[in-house]
Design an enzyme around this catalytic site. Structure first.
Site: not given
Ligand code: NDP
Length: 293
Positions: A54, A98, A121
């Site tokens: 990422k 995460q 997200d």
């Protein structure tokens, strides 16, 4: 019939190129550099690989990447405080924590702390609600990538029969919602579904997001259907080595489907590209400027 293989890598590469172009416009014309902050708790090797990728992709797109590494004994309160700091930081437009988090931390509490407009997200309950009610929120990356590939392949999805196998909050449910928003007739299948073969067999679109290697058999697929395989499963081969397979039995499905995503190289590469896209969208909304076309 042999299916067209949907090349997720190429699709993601095009998308990343387009994002880098938009980032350059935002820098030149608005003085905005979109910034993505990733918080990683602990040293899970798979999560470390995701975070590294990422970071690399974010920088390659010309955006700012902020990495926050925390020990796996960090308290929930400390993690929440970190998220609050990032919420208040104007150079951070997107925040990603995460997952999974260590067991002593309540994931929902952490996600609900992320400012919804920075929740790239799309997991915050406000964003799920906006997706369900047709509002303008942040959409989870993997399902958004899947719907982009489906629209690219099929054009108008209106009226098509679609099945989503799997009902998780991060893939299955938002995927079903996106298909519904495209006016598909949507079935959501799960572990209690009575006759999965029949449900799959009548569907023009099959999205498999289960986490069971090759659960969806090739001979279930309707001739000419479009198959999107979200699953990533590592299995052991006869020679003791391992390989990645999806949730669909690819070798037989490819003979019946009209188009299919492979694993690896299908949905996987799209997820990070869409994360960058969401960060650009978030940066534009926060600055009150139009997203470059
Ligand atoms: P979850 O484990 O959260 O959900 C799995 C879903 O599959 C559940 O709804 C479950 O049903 C259903 N299921 C399990 N067994 C069966 C069965 N035998 N028949 C029908 N349905 C079944 O998984 P995720 O949604 O998080 O992930 C799904 C897969 O996608 C995984 O392989 C994951 O690695 C992959 N993934 C890939 C991403 C990418 O970037 N490509 C991103 C995210 C996930 P029930 O609710 O009844 O238990």
């Amino acid at each position: 019939m042999t299916a067209t293989i949907i090349d997720g890598k190429a699709f993601a590469a095009n998308l990343k190129e387009d994002i880098a172009r938009k980032v350059q416009i935002l820098k030149d014309q608005e003085g905005i550099t979109p910034g993505l902050a990733v918080v990683l708790v602990g040293e899970d090797p798979a999560s470390q690989v995701y975070v590294r990728n990422k970071n690399k992709s974010t920088v390659a797109a010309g955006m700012n990447s902020f990495e926050h590494l925390m020990n796996d004994d960090v308290s929930e309160a400390e993690l929440i405080q970190k998220v609050e700091e990032l919420n208040a930081d104007p150079s951070v437009h997107g925040i990603l924590v995460q997952l999974p988090l260590p067991k002593h931390i309540n994931e929902a509490a952490v996600i609900e702390t992320i400012a919804p407009e920075k929740d790239v997200d799309g997991f915050h309950v406000i964003n799920s609600g906006l997706l369900a009610t047709g509002g303008q929120g942040m959409v989870p990356c993997t399902p958004l990538g899947c719907i982009m590939m489906l629209k690219d392949k099929l054009g108008n999805l209106s009226g098509l029969d679609a099945v989503v196998v799997g009902r998780s909050n991060i893939v299955g449910k938002p995927m079903a919602q996106l298909l519904l928003n495209e006016s598909c007739t949507v079935t959501i299948a799960h572990s209690r579904t009575k006759d999965l073969a029949a449900v799959v067999g009548r569907s023009d679109i099959v999205v498999a997001a289960v986490g069971v290697p090759e659960l969806v058999k090739g001979d279930w697929i309707k001739e000419g259907a479009t198959v999107i395989d979200v699953g990533i499963n590592r299995i052991e081969k006869e020679d003791g080595k391992t390989k990645l397979v999806g949730d669909v039995e690819f070798d037989s499905a490819v003979k019946r489907a009209g188009a299919i995503t492979p694993v690896p190289g299908g949905v996987g590469p799209m997820t990070i590209a869409v994360l960058l896209k969401n960060t650009v969208t978030a940066a534009c909304r926060q600055a009150g400027v139009e997203e470059p076309v």
